[in-house]
Design a protein around this motif. Structure first.
Motif, PDB file in Angstrom:
ATOM      1  N   LEU B 330       0.829  -1.209   0.000  1.00 10.02           N
ATOM      2  CA  LEU B 330       0.000   0.000   0.000  1.00 10.02           C
ATOM      3  C   LEU B 330       0.863   1.258   0.000  1.00 10.02           C
ATOM      4  N   ALA B 332       3.952   1.565  -1.244  1.00 13.25           N
ATOM      5  CA  ALA B 332       4.646   1.740  -2.520  1.00 13.25           C
ATOM      6  C   ALA B 332       3.706   2.300  -3.586  1.00 13.25           C
ATOM      7  N   ALA B 333       2.422   1.960  -3.509  1.00 11.28           N
ATOM      8  CA  ALA B 333       1.422   2.484  -4.443  1.00 11.28           C
ATOM      9  C   ALA B 333       1.843   2.323  -5.903  1.00 11.28           C
ATOM     10  N   GLU B 334       2.389   1.161  -6.242  1.00 10.98           N
ATOM     11  CA  GLU B 334       2.789   0.919  -7.632  1.00 10.98           C
ATOM     12  C   GLU B 334       1.548   0.815  -8.522  1.00 10.98           C
ATOM     13  N   PRO B 335       1.560   1.504  -9.665  1.00  3.48           N
ATOM     14  CA  PRO B 335       0.378   1.454 -10.541  1.00  3.48           C
ATOM     15  C   PRO B 335       0.009   0.029 -10.963  1.00  3.48           C
ATOM     16  N   MET B 337      -0.205  -2.551  -9.153  1.00  3.59           N
ATOM     17  CA  MET B 337      -0.692  -3.358  -8.035  1.00  3.59           C
ATOM     18  C   MET B 337      -2.029  -4.021  -8.366  1.00  3.59           C
TER      19      MET B 337
END
Lengths: 231, 451
Positions: B330, B332-335, B337
Motif C-alpha cells: 500500500l 509503494a502504491a505501484e500502478p 498493483m
C-alpha cells in the motif's frame, strides 16, 4: 477584473461537502470504468443553440489548446459549460440578483450585470458573432485560427465593443473553461481525468499520510474520480 | 407385516396423544421467583432502568415510531415477525395485562389470551430475570408509559409456522430452567452474569443455535454460551474462547465499546448498534464494570489479570516504511498493483490507513477486526455497500459516519476489495465472491423499497 462570484462554488464542486465527506455525496451511479460517452460532434446540447455550441467549441479549444497533451476538447469542457448553464449556475439560482444593477459601474465594484450567466453567454455570443460578421464576414467559429486568436485577444482586452452588461463575457468563459478542465468528471468535463492527469493531481483519494515524509519522490498512482473511476 | 402395521398404528396413536397433549394440556406458567409483598413499590426510576437493561424499546418501537407502540419488523428465518404494542392501551396494547400475565409473557412467552409468542421475543433469556425487575417493568409499563392506540401489522407466517401451538413443543426442547442464577460470591461478577444472561439477552445473538434453533447455552456454565452466533446474516462475534477478539482488549476498551460503540479497535455496527444506542449506553458505571468483569472472566478467570497488549504509537511515525506485507504494497502504491489494494488506496486509506489501524475511537482498525474476518462476510459487504454509523451516546455524543460505497464500486470491485481485506495484514479469512455481493445489494434494495 475581480469577479469572485463567477466561480461555481467550491461547495458545488465537491457535491455538497469538503474533504473525505465528498466521498459520501455522489448521486451519479457511475461505476469504476464508465462506458465512452457520445462523441462531441454528436452531443446534443442541453442549453446552447447549434450556433452557440460552435462558438463554445472553438473558443474553449483556443483557451486550452490540444497538442501533445489533451486540451479543452479532449476534456469535453464544452459539455461541462453546457450542463452548468442548463443548471442552477446558469440561472444564477444562488446569487443575489435583485439589483440595483449599474452595469457600467467601475469594474472594481465587481459583478454589476442584471444578466444571469446563461444570459451572458446567449447575448454575449450573439454580440461577438455579430462583430465578427461585421469585421471579418463570418461568425467566430468559421474564422481562420489566426483570426480567432486576434478576436479572442481583443475580447480579453475589452476591445470588442460590447454593452456594459456583457463586458464580463471573456472572464466568465475563461473561468468556466478552467473549471471544466479541472472539475470532477461527474460534471461532464475533465473527461477521463485528462486535466488531473496532465498536472499530476491524484483526485479524490483524500489522504496521503504515508507520503508526508517522502521528499522529491513522484507520487506514482494516477487519479481517481468521485465516481471511483481510475485514471 | 402385521408387526409393521402394529408399530405404525402405535406411532399414529402416540402422535395423536402428543398432539392432544400439546393442544389440551393446560399451560403452566412460571410463578414469581421471589415473594415480594403485595404492596411492593419498585424504587423510583428502577422501572425505566430495567427497561433499558432489557432493551424492550429496541424491538417494540418501529423505526421512527412512537416508543413501545410496536410494529417493528423482525426478520426471522421463518418470515417477518412484527413486534406488538406494549403501551398500556386497553385495546391495542397491554393495558389489561395483570402482573401474572405480564410475567408469563416475559418468562414463558405466553400472551394474555394464552397463545404462544414467537421466540423473537427473548423470553428464553428473560425467564432468568429477577422478580424485582419484573415488578419494576410492570409498574413502568402500566404507570409511566403513555397509552398509544396502535394495532400495527399482524404477524402472518406461512403454514406451519402460523400454528402457534407448535411453539409449545419448541419451548419444551429449547428453553432452560427459569430462575435466578447461581452466585459465585464475587458481587461484580454475579451482577455481570445476571445482566448479560437475563435482561441483557446477549446470548440471543452471541450464542450459537442448536438443532432445534434454541440457544446452545444460557449461562456461563454452558460451554457454548456466547461462543458466537448469527443475526440477519451477520456474525455476532464470540465473546469468549480463543477466537474472541475482545480477549485482547483492555477492560477500558471493552467498557468504552459497550458505553459508546467505539474504542481503539472497533466501531459498532449492525444489530449491535441498537443494543448500544437503546440499552448499554444507559447502564450505570457500576453495571458496565460488572458486565466487563463478567465478560473478561468468562471461561478465563485469569483474564482480569492479563496486562492489556501495548499498542504501537498512532501518528505518522507508526507507518514504518520498512514494514513488509500489505503495508509495503500500500505504501509503494505501484500502478501495477492488484485491484484489491488499489481499491483500498482509492477508497479506504483516507480513514483506515496503510497499516489498517485507523485512528483511536474514530476510525476502527481493519487489521484483526472481527467484522472483517468473520466467518460470514455479510457484515463486511453490507458495511462497504451501505456505509455505517456509530450512534451518538452520552459519553461520546458525536456520531461517526462511514460513507457508503455501493454507488462507487461495482459488485466485482466490492468482492475484490473484501477479499483483499480478509487476507490483508494479519487477517486470514475466505474470499468473497461477486455473487455474495450481488445478493446483499439486492437485499438492501428490497429493504429500501419496502420502507
Amino acid at each position: 477584473m475581480p469577479l469572485p462570484d463567477w466561480k461555481t462554488t467550491r461547495r458545488g464542486f465537491l457535491g455538497g461537502g469538503a474533504g473525505a465527506a465528498a466521498l459520501t455525496a455522489m448521486a451519479v451511479p457511475l461505476h469504476a470504468q464508465s462506458p465512452e460517452p457520445e462523441p462531441l460532434e454528436n452531443y446534443a446540447p442541453e442549453y446552447f443553440t447549434a450556433e452557440e455550441w460552435q462558438f463554445v467549441m472553438s473558443a474553449t479549444a483556443l483557451l486550452i489548446p490540444s497538442g501533445p497533451t489533451p486540451g479543452a476538447i479532449e476534456a469535453r469542457v464544452p459539455v461541462f459549460i453546457d450542463l452548468q448553464l442548463a443548471s442552477g449556475f446558469g440561472s444564477a439560482d444562488d446569487w443575489y440578483m435583485a439589483g440595483p444593477h449599474i452595469a457600467d459601474a467601475d469594474p472594481l465594484l465587481g459583478w454589476q450585470s442584471p444578466l444571469t450567466p446563461a444570459e451572458i453567454y446567449r447575448e454575449g455570443i450573439a454580440a461577438v458573432n455579430a462583430w465578427c460578421e461585421q469585421t471579418h464576414e463570418a461568425p467566430f467559429a468559421d474564422l481562420l485560427p489566426q483570426t480567432q486568436q486576434e478576436v479572442m485577444t481583443a475580447l480579453s482586452e475589452d476591445e470588442v465593443p460590447l454593452p456594459p452588461e456583457l463586458r464580463g463575457l471573456f472572464d466568465l468563459l475563461l473561468q468556466n473553461t478552467k473549471e471544466g478542465f479541472f472539475a470532477d468528471p461527474k460534471y461532464g468535463g475533465n473527461h477521463r481525468m485528462a486535466g488531473w492527469t496532465h498536472i499530476g493531481f491524484p483526485g479524490a483519494r483524500a489522504s496521503f499520510l504515508e507520503w508526508v515524509d517522502k521528499h522529491n519522490v513522484p507520487y506514482p498512482l494516477g487519479p481517481v474520480a468521485i465516481s471511483g473511476e481510475r485514471g | 407385516m402385521i408387526t409393521f402395521l402394529r408399530i405404525l398404528t402405535g406411532l399414529v396413536l402416540l402422535g395423536l396423544v402428543v398432539l392432544a397433549a400439546i393442544l389440551f394440556m393446560p399451560v403452566r406458567t412460571t410463578p414469581a421467583l421471589a415473594a415480594l409483598p403485595e404492596d411492593y413499590t419498585p424504587p423510583e426510576g428502577s422501572g425505566e432502568y430495567a427497561m433499558r437493561l432489557a432493551d424492550c424499546s429496541a424491538c417494540h418501537t418501529a423505526e421512527g415510531g412512537v416508543p413501545f407502540a410496536g410494529g417493528r419488523k423482525i426478520e426471522s428465518p421463518l418470515g417477518t415477525i412484527y413486534s406488538t404494542n406494549i403501551t398500556p392501551d386497553e385495546d391495542t396494547g397491554i393495558g389489561s395485562y395483570s402482573l401474572d400475565e405480564f410475567r408469563a409473557a416475559l418468562y414463558d412467552g405466553i400472551r394474555q389470551d394464552g397463545a404462544h409468542l414467537y421466540p423473537a421475543m427473548p423470553y428464553a433469556n428473560y425467564r432468568k430475570m429477577s422478580e424485582a425487575d419484573v415488578r419494576a417493568l410492570y409498574a413502568f409499563f402500566m404507570d409511566e408509559v403513555e397509552p398509544v392506540s396502535n394495532a400495527g401489522p399482524e404477524t402472518a407466517l406461512p403454514f406451519p409456522f402460523n400454528q402457534r401451538w407448535g411453539i409449545r413443543t419448541w419451548k419444551w426442547a429449547a428453553l432452560s430452567e427459569p430462575g435466578e442464577l447461581s452466585s459465585t460470591g464475587d458481587a461484580a461478577y454475579d451482577r455481570g452474569a445476571y445482566l448479560v444472561e437475563a435482561p441483557g439477552h446477549c446470548g440471543a445473538c452471541h450464542t450459537p443455535r442448536n438443532l432445534v434453533m434454541g440457544e446452545a447455552g444460557y449461562t456461563a456454565m454452558d460451554g457454548d454460551f456466547l461462543m458466537g452466533g448469527e443475526i440477519d446474516g451477520w456474525t455476532a462475534p464470540p465473546l469468549r474462547g480463543p477466537d474472541s477478539a475482545i480477549r485482547n482488549w483492555s477492560a477500558e476498551d471493552l467498557k468504552l465499546y459497550l458505553a459508546s460503540g467505539r474504542n481503539n479497535h472497533a466501531g459498532v455496527n449492525g444489530e449491535m448498534q441498537l443494543v448500544v444506542r437503546d440499552s448499554l449506553q444507559y447502564f450505570t458505571n457500576e453495571d458496565l464494570d460488572a458486565v466487563v468483569a463478567y465478560l473478561r472472566a468468562l471461561g478465563d478467570p485469569a483474564a482480569g489479570d492479563n496486562a492489556p497488549p501495548v499498542d504501537p504509537p498512532r501518528t505518522a511515525d507508526r507507518l514504518d516504511p520498512s514494514a513488509g506485507g500489505t503495508q509495503a504494497v500500500l505504501t509503494a502504491a505501484e500502478p501495477g498493483m492488484a485491484l484489491g489494494p488499489r481499491l483500498y488506496l482509492d477508497n479506504c486509506n483516507a480513514c483506515h490507513f496503510v497499516d489498517g489501524r485507523g485512528a483511536d475511537q474514530v476510525f476502527p482498525e481493519l487489521d484483526g477486526n472481527p467484522l472483517v474476518t468473520a466467518p460470514s462476510a455479510t457484515g463486511l459487504i453490507d458495511t462497504i455497500l451501505n456505509g455505517a454509523e456509530v450512534p451518538s451516546t452520552t459519553v461520546r455524543p458525536y456520531s461517526l459516519r462511514m460513507p457508503d460505497f455501493g454507488h462507487r464500486l461495482s459488485d466485482e470491485e466490492v468482492a475484490e476489495l473484501a477479499t483483499f481485506l480478509r487476507s490483508a495484514w494479519s487477517n486470514s479469512a475466505d474470499a468473497v465472491t461477486t455473487a455474495d455481493v450481488t445478493a446483499r445489494r439486492e437485499t438492501a434494495e428490497e429493504r429500501a423499497a419496502a420502507e
